[in-house]
Design an enzyme around this catalytic site. Structure first.
Site, mmCIF file in Angstrom:
data_model
loop_
_atom_site.group_PDB
_atom_site.id
_atom_site.type_symbol
_atom_site.label_atom_id
_atom_site.label_comp_id
_atom_site.label_asym_id
_atom_site.label_seq_id
_atom_site.Cartn_x
_atom_site.Cartn_y
_atom_site.Cartn_z
ATOM 1 C CG ASN A 92 16.969 40.785 26.309
ATOM 2 O OD1 ASN A 92 17.105 41.661 27.146
ATOM 3 N ND2 ASN A 92 17.604 40.813 25.152
ATOM 4 N NE ARG B 14 26.026 45.416 24.858
ATOM 5 C CZ ARG B 14 24.905 44.682 24.990
ATOM 6 N NH1 ARG B 14 24.947 43.500 25.577
ATOM 7 N NH2 ARG B 14 23.749 45.122 24.529
ATOM 8 C CD GLN C 135 28.703 40.228 20.836
ATOM 9 O OE1 GLN C 135 28.821 39.979 22.022
ATOM 10 N NE2 GLN C 135 27.533 40.381 20.281
ATOM 11 C CG HIS D 291 25.424 38.549 22.609
ATOM 12 N ND1 HIS D 291 25.642 39.885 22.394
ATOM 13 C CD2 HIS D 291 24.529 38.491 23.611
ATOM 14 C CE1 HIS D 291 24.900 40.601 23.223
ATOM 15 N NE2 HIS D 291 24.194 39.764 23.967
HETATM 16 N N1 NAI Z 1 23.808 39.305 27.091
HETATM 17 C C1 NAI Z 1 22.636 39.741 26.691
HETATM 18 O O1 NAI Z 1 21.973 39.116 25.864
HETATM 19 C C2 NAI Z 1 22.071 40.994 27.277
HETATM 20 C C3 NAI Z 1 22.881 41.905 27.921
HETATM 21 N N2 NAI Z 1 22.341 43.036 28.491
HETATM 22 C C4 NAI Z 1 23.255 43.999 29.118
HETATM 23 O O2 NAI Z 1 22.871 44.199 30.472
HETATM 24 C C5 NAI Z 1 22.841 45.588 30.742
HETATM 25 C C6 NAI Z 1 21.909 45.866 31.904
HETATM 26 O O3 NAI Z 1 20.570 45.589 31.536
HETATM 27 P P1 NAI Z 1 19.358 45.957 32.516
HETATM 28 O O4 NAI Z 1 19.574 45.359 33.859
HETATM 29 O O5 NAI Z 1 18.104 45.662 31.792
HETATM 30 O O6 NAI Z 1 19.568 47.542 32.636
HETATM 31 P P2 NAI Z 1 18.959 48.551 33.696
HETATM 32 O O7 NAI Z 1 18.902 49.867 33.006
HETATM 33 O O8 NAI Z 1 17.704 48.016 34.295
HETATM 34 O O9 NAI Z 1 20.045 48.605 34.850
HETATM 35 C C7 NAI Z 1 21.324 49.104 34.651
HETATM 36 C C8 NAI Z 1 21.894 49.397 36.030
HETATM 37 O O10 NAI Z 1 23.290 49.609 35.904
HETATM 38 C C9 NAI Z 1 23.644 50.598 36.854
HETATM 39 N N3 NAI Z 1 24.963 51.103 36.523
HETATM 40 C C10 NAI Z 1 25.329 51.851 35.457
HETATM 41 N N4 NAI Z 1 26.632 52.126 35.509
HETATM 42 C C11 NAI Z 1 27.122 51.528 36.624
HETATM 43 C C12 NAI Z 1 28.400 51.455 37.219
HETATM 44 N N5 NAI Z 1 29.462 52.080 36.676
HETATM 45 N N6 NAI Z 1 28.540 50.755 38.366
HETATM 46 C C13 NAI Z 1 27.471 50.158 38.945
HETATM 47 N N7 NAI Z 1 26.220 50.196 38.428
HETATM 48 C C14 NAI Z 1 26.054 50.880 37.274
HETATM 49 C C15 NAI Z 1 22.506 51.589 36.771
HETATM 50 O O11 NAI Z 1 22.455 52.438 37.893
HETATM 51 C C16 NAI Z 1 21.306 50.654 36.683
HETATM 52 O O12 NAI Z 1 20.806 50.331 37.959
HETATM 53 C C17 NAI Z 1 22.440 46.224 29.404
HETATM 54 O O13 NAI Z 1 22.806 47.578 29.319
HETATM 55 C C18 NAI Z 1 23.185 45.362 28.424
HETATM 56 O O14 NAI Z 1 24.497 45.859 28.224
HETATM 57 C C19 NAI Z 1 20.992 43.261 28.482
HETATM 58 C C20 NAI Z 1 20.143 42.372 27.870
HETATM 59 C C21 NAI Z 1 20.618 41.216 27.134
#
Ligand code: NAI
Length: 463
Positions: A212, A351, A380, A405
């Site tokens: 997503n 989050r 949530q 959400h």
């Molecule tokens: N609102 C919604 O419906 C959705 C929310 N999400 C949230 O978005 C988050 C990210 O998703 P993706 O981009 O697919 O994940 P991803 O795994 O592709 O990227 C996560 C990135 O965050 C970076 N990261 C981790 N800790 C960090 C920090 N302290 N400071 C800076 N960068 C940091 C990592 O190095 C990585 O590049 C998910 O873990 C989820 O919590 C994801 C999908 C749906």
């Protein structure tokens, strides 16, 4: 980890070229509607609709089908399972616990609402055909909840981040049979990942990576525009039969010429920056310990900033796109928000617990933040008195673009995470454990990803 990850999911990779595959060496899955039909060949909409009508008459918490499979029929399933490549399932039928939100009449109106207790990701028949048991519930809070009672002997737990069944260390300690937690979507922070690594010899946690990310990136850009252009109070004004241009233009700006920064430039963060290119922003910045390749930075026209505080001080708009883990829980507190440019906008679709909700509400009231928007809350569902439901910029009646959400649960996204969940289940029940490597969060007692924080062990030193 390699012993678990034998091959990628060729079976649900798309056959058409992936336009974004150049990014950070990640493989970004895109899913075609036609592919979905291959996975749910019996015209899923019609099939699910027919069943959901009958089941709607009962409350979700009673949607429990614990069909006992007679020993004799297990033998039959064994042969069928072998023919279908589900050999291991024949010898160890398991219980799958599925936690979703209730769709109620909406699930009846729209059968493509797969992420509901009524439509069950479209997987009930498939699971039961293998001889496994599926228990579905939305009742997830407290010791007497169906979720807490049923997890005691569940082998597999599936939940979405939209209605998360929180899998705490205490709950893990009760789940003696649990082997794998699957997130139907992205973001597995609802599982205590460190506890999962030490429970039952190491519980696998997997999510449907990429499923997503486009949906969220679109929502982020929309939320920026909604806030910067002061859309919400303007619409509320006309709907109330009023006409007062000055009242809403006093807090309306252009996105063009603004500096925008993302906290994390993973799959979503990068897509947000790519989409912002069209808006002629002054600068596009990012903060992430995993940098983009220089050629990707050049292509997007963005720049990495080494220190988070330095990036925040430069940004008119900040978007949060990192997972929730120990280092990001409560990250945006008063101290950090005070380091942002006064009067900036903050968008959070990552989050809810990454921000301190009371501090965000206070910053809006004081004017340190001009607006806050997104779709994520903690817990949530959000309680009725959650301060971010009503907080507004200096009490002007704007500066709030919060929604339930929903960004990652568009109907298009639901097809993709339902298909991906089924693929992970199939890998698990087949005994092959041939998961897509990028879907794995923890496995075999260790982190399999670098996305959940910099660690002295686990994913970060397994380059
Ligand atoms: N609102 C919604 O419906 C959705 C929310 N999400 C949230 O978005 C988050 C990210 O998703 P993706 O981009 O697919 O994940 P991803 O795994 O592709 O990227 C996560 C990135 O965050 C970076 N990261 C981790 N800790 C960090 C920090 N302290 N400071 C800076 N960068 C940091 C990592 O190095 C990585 O590049 C998910 O873990 C989820 O919590 C994801 C999908 C749906």
């Amino acid at each position: 980890m390699e012993e678990y990850v034998q091959q990628s999911y060729a079976k649900y990779q798309p056959s058409f070229p992936n336009r974004d595959s150049a990014n950070k060496g990640y493989d970004f899955p895109h899913f075609e509607p036609l592919y979905f039909l291959e996975i749910f060949p019996l015209q899923p909409g019609i099939m699910v609709f027919a069943r959901s009508v009958a089941r709607l008459a009962r409350p979700a918490s009673s949607l429990l089908s614990q069909r006992a499979v007679p020993q004799t029929s297990r033998g039959v399933f064994s042969q069928l399972g072998g023919a279908r490549g589900l050999t291991a399932s024949s010898s160890r039928q398991g219980k799958v616990l599925l936690c979703l939100y209730d769709g109620k009449e909406h699930a009846e109106m729209e059968p493509q609402l797969l992420g509901t207790t009524e439509n069950e990701l479209g997987i009930r028949k498939w699971i039961e055909d293998q001889g496994h048991t599926l228990v579905t519930t939305s009742d997830k809070e407290g010791e007497n909840s169906v979720f807490e009672k049923e997890l005691v002997d569940a082998e597999v737990i599936i939940t979405t981040p939209f209605h998360p069944g929180y899998i705490t260390a205490e709950r893990l300690a009760k789940a003696k049979n649990l082997k794998i937690c699957i997130t139907a979507g992205i973001g597995s922070d609802h599982v205590d990942l460190n506890a999962a690594n030490t429970t039952n010899g190491g519980i696998t946690v997997a999510e449907v990576t990429g499923s997503n990310v486009v949906s969220v990136a679109e929502h982020v850009v929309m939320t920026m525009l909604v806030l910067v252009r002061n859309f919400v109070p303007a619409h509320e004004q006309v709907a109330a039969g009023k006409w007062d241009v000055a009242a809403v233009a006093k807090n309306e700006y252009d996105l063009e010429g603004k500096t925008v920064g993302t906290v994390a430039v993973g799959r979503i963060g990068e897509r947000v920056l790519r989409r912002l290119k069209a808006f002629d922003c002054k600068e596009l910045l990012y903060f992430d310990y995993q940098p983009l390749k220089p050629e990707i930075e050049k292509e997007i026209g963005c720049r990495r900033v080494d220190k988070l505080e330095d990036m925040l001080a430069q940004c008119d708009i900040v978007t949060i796109n990192c997972p929730l883990h120990e280092k990001t829980r409560g990250l945006f507190n008063k101290e950090l928000i005070d380091k942002m440019k006064p009067g900036s906008w903050l968008v959070n679709t990552a989050r809810g617990a990454i921000v301190v909700k009371e501090d965000v509400a206070a910053a809006l009231k004081s004017g340190q933040l001009r607006g806050y928007g997104g779709d994520v809350w903690f817990p949530q569902p959000a309680p009725a008195d959650h301060p971010l439901r009503t907080a507004s910029y200096k009490n002007w009646g704007g500066g709030n673009a919060m929604v339930p959400h929903m960004s990652g649960t568009s109907l298009d996204a639901q097809k993709r995470y339902a298909a991906g969940t089924k693929a992970i289940l199939e890998s698990y029940f087949s005994g092959k454990h041939d998961y897509r490597p990028e879907d794995l969060i923890v496995i075999g007692g260790d982190y399999a990803t670098k996305a959940y924080g910099e660690r002295a062990h686990g994913g970060n030193n397994k380059k």
